[in-house]
Design an enzyme around this catalytic site. Structure first.
Site, PDB file in Angstrom:
ATOM      1  CG  ASN A   9      -6.615 -10.484   4.843  1.00 13.91           C
ATOM      2  OD1 ASN A   9      -5.582 -11.029   5.252  1.00 13.91           O
ATOM      3  ND2 ASN A   9      -7.362 -11.004   3.877  1.00 13.91           N
ATOM      4  CD1 TRP A  10      -2.063  -6.190   7.530  1.00 15.64           C
ATOM      5  CD2 TRP A  10       0.013  -6.788   8.150  1.00 15.64           C
ATOM      6  NE1 TRP A  10      -1.628  -5.285   8.460  1.00 15.64           N
ATOM      7  CE2 TRP A  10      -0.356  -5.621   8.863  1.00 15.64           C
ATOM      8  CE3 TRP A  10       1.270  -7.346   8.381  1.00 15.64           C
ATOM      9  CZ2 TRP A  10       0.501  -5.014   9.782  1.00 15.64           C
ATOM     10  CZ3 TRP A  10       2.121  -6.744   9.305  1.00 15.64           C
ATOM     11  CH2 TRP A  10       1.729  -5.583   9.990  1.00 15.64           C
ATOM     12  CE  LYS A  11      -6.007  -9.718   0.436  1.00 16.70           C
ATOM     13  NZ  LYS A  11      -6.772  -9.875  -0.768  1.00 16.70           N
ATOM     14  CG  HIS A 104     -10.187 -14.129   2.258  1.00 11.30           C
ATOM     15  ND1 HIS A 104      -9.788 -14.159   0.941  1.00 11.30           N
ATOM     16  CD2 HIS A 104     -10.198 -12.825   2.625  1.00 11.30           C
ATOM     17  CE1 HIS A 104      -9.556 -12.919   0.538  1.00 11.30           C
ATOM     18  NE2 HIS A 104      -9.793 -12.084   1.534  1.00 11.30           N
ATOM     19  CD  GLU A 106      -7.052 -13.398  -1.413  1.00 12.69           C
ATOM     20  OE1 GLU A 106      -6.374 -13.534  -0.378  1.00 12.69           O
ATOM     21  OE2 GLU A 106      -7.289 -12.285  -1.937  1.00 12.69           O
ATOM     22  CD  GLU A 176     -13.504  -9.759   2.252  1.00 11.06           C
ATOM     23  OE1 GLU A 176     -12.924  -8.728   2.586  1.00 11.06           O
ATOM     24  OE2 GLU A 176     -12.907 -10.825   2.004  1.00 11.06           O
ATOM     25  N   GLY A 182      -9.231  -7.090  -4.362  1.00 11.84           N
ATOM     26  CA  GLY A 182      -7.941  -6.874  -5.011  1.00 11.84           C
ATOM     27  C   GLY A 182      -8.048  -6.406  -6.450  1.00 11.84           C
ATOM     28  CB  SER A 222     -11.295  -2.641  -4.178  1.00 12.05           C
ATOM     29  OG  SER A 222     -10.648  -3.687  -4.859  1.00 12.05           O
ATOM     30  N   GLY A 243      -7.976  -5.228   2.703  1.00 13.71           N
ATOM     31  CA  GLY A 243      -6.791  -5.963   2.243  1.00 13.71           C
ATOM     32  C   GLY A 243      -5.665  -4.995   1.904  1.00 13.71           C
ATOM     33  N   GLY A 244      -5.501  -4.721   0.613  1.00 15.32           N
ATOM     34  CA  GLY A 244      -4.398  -3.878   0.129  1.00 15.32           C
ATOM     35  C   GLY A 244      -4.213  -2.583   0.907  1.00 15.32           C
TER      36      GLY A 244
END
Ligand code: PEP
Length: 260
Positions: A9-11, A104, A106, A176, A182, A222, A243-244
């Site tokens: 997930n590049w966001k 998600h 976010e 998640e 994150g 993470s 993600g990251g």
């Protein structure tokens, strides 16, 4: 045997040129078979790069040769109409998008995505043959109050239990924990396994053994190349939503290679 899957997930990251570079790096490596071939790799870039992802993620001359599948990060629940700035499931399907993240944390936190909105989005995606990657997970307050099981159960029931058993063939669920996203704080393999097993049990109670045994359950929060091997070795963890650590080819591909 369950599918193994790792989704990135590049966001809201990467310029056009940076995205092109990362797609190329991923495709080159996956094309050369350097990764475990039984793991499906899904890349979820910002929507403006979906077409490029689709083009670079498969062989130019033979589109059936797919190096990575393409996923969107969001979808509108309506099929078309006056919803300025939004993108619908039929549009995604027409571009060859196969997966879409829904619910998600976010989006729940910043854009008011509720369980009932999740339910509508899932419905809309399934009608177009797109696999929803449905995110569920408790906040830090909920975990501290010992409510993690209750929270995921509520999110599952309200977001997904209107579906027919056959719909689950296309479904992917990502656990998640919000406190892990994150933050650099990964859930321990035992914490993650305990919730994954609970999710599978809740699905089994409602839909039976066959459905529960085949649905892929991903861990997200993470997760990185160091923590992935032990997480992916757990009985009910079938991969990760990353993600990251998906923003850099080498790290992401190490995660793809983290299964036993
Ligand atoms: C995510 O956004 O789905 C996620 C898991 O992020 P991160 O890996 O950066 O915690």
């Amino acid at each position: 045997m369950r599918r193994k899957l790792v989704a990135g997930n590049w966001k809201m990251n990467k310029t056009f040129q940076e995205a092109e570079e990362l797609f190329d790096e991923l495709a080159d490596s996956l094309k050369n078979g350097q990764e475990q071939s039984d793991v499906e790799v899904v890349v979820c870039p910002p929507s403006v790069y979906l077409e490029m992802a689709h083009d670079l993620g498969s062989d130019e001359e033979d589109e059936t040769q797919v190096f990575f599948s393409v996923g969107a990060q969001n979808v509108n629940e309506h099929a078309s109409g006056a919803y300025t700035g939004e993108i619908s499931a039929p549009m995604l399907a027409s571009m060859g998008v196969e997966y879409c993240i829904v619910g998600h944390s976010e989006r729940r936190r910043y854009y008011g995505e509720t369980d009932s909105l999740v339910a509508s989005k899932v419905e809309s995606l399934l009608q177009c043959g797109i696999s929803p990657i449905v995110c569920i997970g408790e906040t830090l307050e909920e975990r501290e109050a010992g409510k993690q099981f209750e929270t995921v159960e509520r999110q599952l029931k309200n977001g997904l239990f209107h579906l027919q058993p056959l719909d689950f063939v296309r479904l992917v669920i990502a656990y998640e924990p919000v406190w892990a996203i994150g933050t650099g704080k990964t859930a321990t393999p035992a914490q993650a396994q305990e919730i994954h097993a609970h999710i599978r049990n809740v699905i089994q109670e409602q839909y039976g053994k066959a459905v529960a045994a085949t649905i892929p359950l991903l861990y997200g929060g993470s997760c990185n190349a160091r923590t992935a091997p032990e997480l992916f070795a757990q009985a009910d963890i079938d991969g990760g939503l990353i993600g990251g650590a998906s923003l850099q080819a080498e790290e992401f591909l190490k995660i793809v290679n983290s299964f036993d």
